[in-house]
Design an enzyme around this catalytic site. Structure first.
Site, short mmCIF file in Angstrom:
data_model
loop_
_atom_site.label_atom_id
_atom_site.label_comp_id
_atom_site.label_asym_id
_atom_site.label_seq_id
_atom_site.Cartn_x
_atom_site.Cartn_y
_atom_site.Cartn_z
N LYS A 146 -3.04 2.99 -11.02
CA LYS A 146 -2.73 4.43 -10.95
C LYS A 146 -1.24 4.66 -11.25
CE LYS A 146 -2.78 8.46 -7.96
NZ LYS A 146 -3.04 9.03 -6.62
N GLU B 175 1.60 -7.13 -9.81
CA GLU B 175 0.49 -8.07 -10.02
C GLU B 175 -0.33 -7.69 -11.26
OE1 GLU B 175 1.19 -6.40 -7.23
OE2 GLU B 175 0.70 -7.54 -5.41
N GLY C 144 -5.39 5.96 -4.48
CA GLY C 144 -5.87 4.68 -5.03
C GLY C 144 -7.05 4.13 -4.25
N ARG C 145 -6.99 4.20 -2.90
CA ARG C 145 -8.08 3.62 -2.11
C ARG C 145 -9.30 4.54 -2.03
NH1 ARG C 145 -3.62 4.52 0.65
NH2 ARG C 145 -3.51 6.19 2.23
N GLU D 29 -5.00 1.13 5.51
CA GLU D 29 -3.90 1.67 4.70
C GLU D 29 -3.80 3.19 4.90
OE1 GLU D 29 -3.55 1.66 0.09
OE2 GLU D 29 -2.48 -0.15 0.75
N HIS E 222 -23.06 -17.55 12.80
CA HIS E 222 -22.78 -18.99 12.78
C HIS E 222 -21.28 -19.24 12.71
CE1 HIS E 222 -27.10 -19.57 12.15
NE2 HIS E 222 -26.99 -18.47 11.45
N LYS F 268 7.17 -4.90 -1.31
CA LYS F 268 7.24 -5.06 -2.76
C LYS F 268 8.69 -5.13 -3.24
CE LYS F 268 3.06 -2.34 -3.69
NZ LYS F 268 2.55 -1.10 -4.32
O1 F6P Z 1 -1.26 -1.32 -1.66
C1 F6P Z 1 -0.45 -0.37 -2.22
C2 F6P Z 1 -1.16 0.28 -3.38
O2 F6P Z 1 -0.38 1.31 -3.86
C3 F6P Z 1 -2.56 0.78 -3.03
O3 F6P Z 1 -2.54 2.00 -2.34
C4 F6P Z 1 -3.17 0.84 -4.39
O4 F6P Z 1 -4.59 0.95 -4.33
C5 F6P Z 1 -2.70 -0.49 -4.99
O5 F6P Z 1 -1.37 -0.66 -4.44
C6 F6P Z 1 -2.68 -0.53 -6.49
O6 F6P Z 1 -1.86 0.52 -6.95
P1 F6P Z 1 -1.96 0.91 -8.52
O7 F6P Z 1 -3.38 1.40 -8.74
O8 F6P Z 1 -0.94 1.99 -8.70
O9 F6P Z 1 -1.67 -0.32 -9.33
#
Ligand code: F6P
Length: 518
Positions: free
Chosen positions: A190, A196, A250-251, A336, A367, A488
Site C-alpha cells: 500500500k 521487505e 492494510g490489515r 495491530e 496434542h 523499521k
Molecule cells: O506492519 C506495518 C504495516 O504497515 C502493516 O500495517 C501493513 O499491512 C504492512 O506493514 C505492509 O505495508 P505495505 O502494504 O504498505 O507494504
C-alpha cells in the site's frame, strides 16, 4: 453504566463456578449471523452483567460507531481517513468515495479474468503459468489465508507462490522450479515503501530480467496506493499498476486488488462468494439489534474478558483445516488495531486493551498446548471455530465435532479429585491429584456446517467489525499503527553498524553486531 460498576460486577463473580453459570444459560446465549451460529453461554456473564454491558454499549455509542463507519466518516482521526474496507465488497450502489473503492476491486477482478483466460500475456506470447505474490503483513496474510483455505479450488493452470520474508530462502523457495518467461510477479504494498517487499520485488525483477531482458516489467503487476512510486519503480516499463485505496487499512485489505493472485488462480466464483459473504455480514452488523448483533456481542465480550475479568490472552482454536491460518491473520487484525495504550487524544488509556491473540488448528492443538490450556496456571478464554472443510467423511466430521465440544466442556467444567478417585480408585493419591482439571476456563463456540468462501468472507468481516467496536469501547483508533514505525527506522540505523561503518548507539546491540559479524 460506569466502569466502576462493571468492575464491581466482575468482583462479584470471584467465587462463582463457571459451570454453574453456563448450565443456567445453556441454549440462551446463542445467536446467528450470515450463516454462523455463536454460543456465549460458557463465559463469566450473568443476565445482570449482560444488561450492564448493553447499557455501556449504548452509552459508548456502538451503534452510532457502526453508522459512522458505513457513512464513510473519519474513523481514523490520526490519518484523517474513513475506513472503507466494507466498500470493497459492497453489493449496493454506493456513491462517492465508496463507489470508487468498490471500483478498485472490480477492476482487479477484470484483470484477473483476463489473466485467467490468457488474454493478458507477456511479449513472448506465452500465457502465464506461475504467479508469485510478494507482500508482507496485511499485503500477505489475507491473500495467503484465502489461497490456503481454498487450495483445492486452485486452477490447475496456475502455480501460486507467496513470498514475504527478507530471509533470502523465502524468495528462493517461491521462485524454485518456475519458468520466468511464464511467471507473473505481483507486488503488493500500500505504501510502496516496505523494505521487505521492495527488496524481494527487486530480486524477483532481476530473476525475470535474466530470462526475458527488458520485457521483465511486462511480468510485473503492482498493487499500491502509491501509484507514482510504482511508476518510478517500473522506470516507464509496461507493468500493470492496480489501486489499493488510501481509505482501506492494510490489515483490512483482503477484499482489495491486493488479492489479485487469488482472484486469478482460484476458480472464478470463489472470490465473488467470499465478497458476498462479507457483504451479508455487513448487512447483519448494520441492522441487527444490539442484543443479537454478533459484532457488538463479541466486542462486548472482548471488553469484558480483557478489561474486567483480567484475561490477558485469547486463544482461537480453528477446528477447520481451511482456517488453519486464521489465528495468524487475526493476530495482525486485532493486535495491530487494538494493541495500543493511548487514545486518539494522546492520553494514556485507563483500561487493559487488546489481549494477546494466539491459537492454531484443532484437533492438532490438543496434542500440543491443550495441556497448558487445561492444567496450566493461566486461565485463557478460548474461541472454538468449528467449520469442517468437507463433508466427504461424515465420520470425520463427527469426530472433529466431538473433540471440539469435548474440549470446551472439559475446559469449563474440569474434573474433580472426587470424580477421579471414584472413576479410577486404583490411582495413588499423588497421581489422582495430578489428574485434576480445575475447569473454570471460558469459551465461545462458533459454528457453520461447512467452511465455504461465503462463510469465510462473513467470518472475516465479523472479526473486522468486532475489532473496530472493541476499539471504540477501549477508546482506541483501530485504524492506525504508529507502533510499527520505530522498529523499521531503527533497522535502517543498524545496517551501517553491521557494515562496520558506525558504532551502535546501544551497547547490547553493538556487542551482538560484533558477535554476529565476526
Ligand atoms: O506492519 C506495518 C504495516 O504497515 C502493516 O500495517 C501493513 O499491512 C504492512 O506493514 C505492509 O505495508 P505495505 O502494504 O504498505 O507494504
Amino acid at each position: 453504566m460506569t466502569i466502576a460498576s462493571l468492575q464491581a460486577l466482575a468482583g462479584s463473580l470471584k467465587d462463582v463456578a463457571l459451570s454453574d453459570l453456563a448450565s443456567t444459560r445453556a441454549g440462551q446465549q446463542v445467536f446467528d449471523a450470515a450463516g454462523w451460529q455463536f454460543d456465549l453461554s460458557r463465559h463469566f456473564l450473568t443476565p445482570e452483567i449482560d444488561e450492564a454491558l448493553f447499557a455501556h454499549a449504548k452509552a459508548a455509542g456502538l451503534q452510532g460507531a457502526i453508522e459512522r463507519l458505513f457513512a464513510a466518516e473519519i474513523v481514523n482521526p490520526s490519518e484523517g481517513r474513513p475506513g472503507l474496507h466494507w466498500a470493497l465488497r459492497s453489493q449496493s450502489e454506493e456513491q462517492g468515495l465508496a463507489e470508487s473503492v468498490r471500483a478498485s476491486t472490480n477492476a482487479a477482478l477484470v484483470i484477473a479474468r483476463r489473466l485467467n483466460n490468457g488474454e493478458l500475456k507477456p511479449p513472448n506470447g506465452q500465457a502465464f503459468k506461475s504467479i508469485v505474490h510478494i507482500g508482507i503483513g496485511g499485503s500477505d496474510f489475507g491473500p495467503r489465508l484465502v489461497a490456503d483455505a481454498f487450495a483445492d479450488h486452485q486452477l490447475k493452470q496456475f502455480d501460486l507462490r507467496f513470498c514475504a520474508n527478507l530471509d533470502p530462502l523465502d524468495l528462493q523457495l517461491a521462485l524454485a522450479g518456475l519458468d520466468p518467461a511464464q511467471t507473473l510477479v505481483i507486488g503488493i504494498s500500500k505504501s510502496f515503501g516496505t523494505e521487505e517487499t521492495l527488496f524481494n520485488l527487486s530480486r524477483a525483477s532481476d530473476w525475470l530480467a535474466a530470462s526475458v531482458g527488458d520485457d521483465w516489467t511486462s511480468h510485473i503487476a503492482l498493487v499500491t496506493a502509491s501509484s507514482a512510486k510504482a511508476k518510478d519503480w517500473l522506470g516507464g516499463g509496461a507493468g500493470l499498476i492496480l489501486d489499493l485505496p488510501e481509505s482501506v487499512g492494510g490489515r483490512f485489505s483482503i477484499w482489495s486488488a491486493g488479492s489479485l493472485a487469488c482472484m486469478t488462480a482460484l476458480q472464478g466464483d470463489v472470490f465473488q462468494d467470499f465478497l458476498h459473504g462479507a457483504a451479508e455480514m455487513d448487512a447483519h452488523v448494520q441492522t441487527a439489534p444490539l442484543e443479537s448483533n454478533a459484532a457488538i456481542r463479541l466486542a462486548l465480550l472482548d471488553f469484558w474478558n480483557t478489561s474486567f475479568m483480567g484475561f490477558s490472552a485469547r486463544a482461537v482454536l480453528a477446528y477447520s483445516r481451511r482456517l488453519r491460518m486464521l489465528p495468524t491473520y487475526l493476530q495482525q487484525l486485532e493486535m495491530e488495531s487494538n494493541g495500543k495504550s493511548a487514545g486518539p487524544n494522546g492520553k494514556p488509556l485507563s483500561l487493559m486493551t487488546a489481549p494477546l491473540l494466539w491459537g492454531g488448528e484443532g484437533t492438532i492443538g490438543q496434542h500440543s498446548y491443550h495441556q497448558w490450556l487445561h492444567q496450566g496456571t493461566h486461565v485463557v478464554p478460548t474461541e472454538f471455530i468449528l467449520a469442517p472443510g468437507s463433508n466427504e467423511s461424515p465420520q470425520g466430521v463427527q469426530a472433529l465435532t466431538a473433540h471440539a465440544l469435548a474440549q470446551a466442556e472439559v475446559l469449563a467444567n474440569g474434573r474433580s479429585l472426587q470424580d477421579i478417585q471414584a472413576e479410577e480408585p486404583e490411582l495413588s493419591p499423588s497421581v489422582a491429584a495430578q489428574k485434576v482439571h480445575s475447569g473454570g476456563r471460558p469459551s465461545t463456540f462458533m459454528y457453520t456446517n461447512q467452511l465455504t468462501p461465503h462463510a469465510l468472507g462473513a467470518l472475516i468481516a465479523l472479526y473486522e467489525h468486532r475489532t473496530y467496536l472493541a476499539g471504540v469501547l477501549w477508546g482506541i483508533n483501530s485504524f492506525d499503527q504508529w507502533g510499527v514505525e520505530r522498529g523499521k527506522t531503527m533497522a535502517a540505523r543498524i545496517k551501517p553498524v553491521l557494515a562496520g561503518e558506525v558504532q551502535a548507539d546501544d551497547p547490547v546491540t553493538g556487542h551482538l553486531a560484533r558477535l554476529i559479524t565476526s
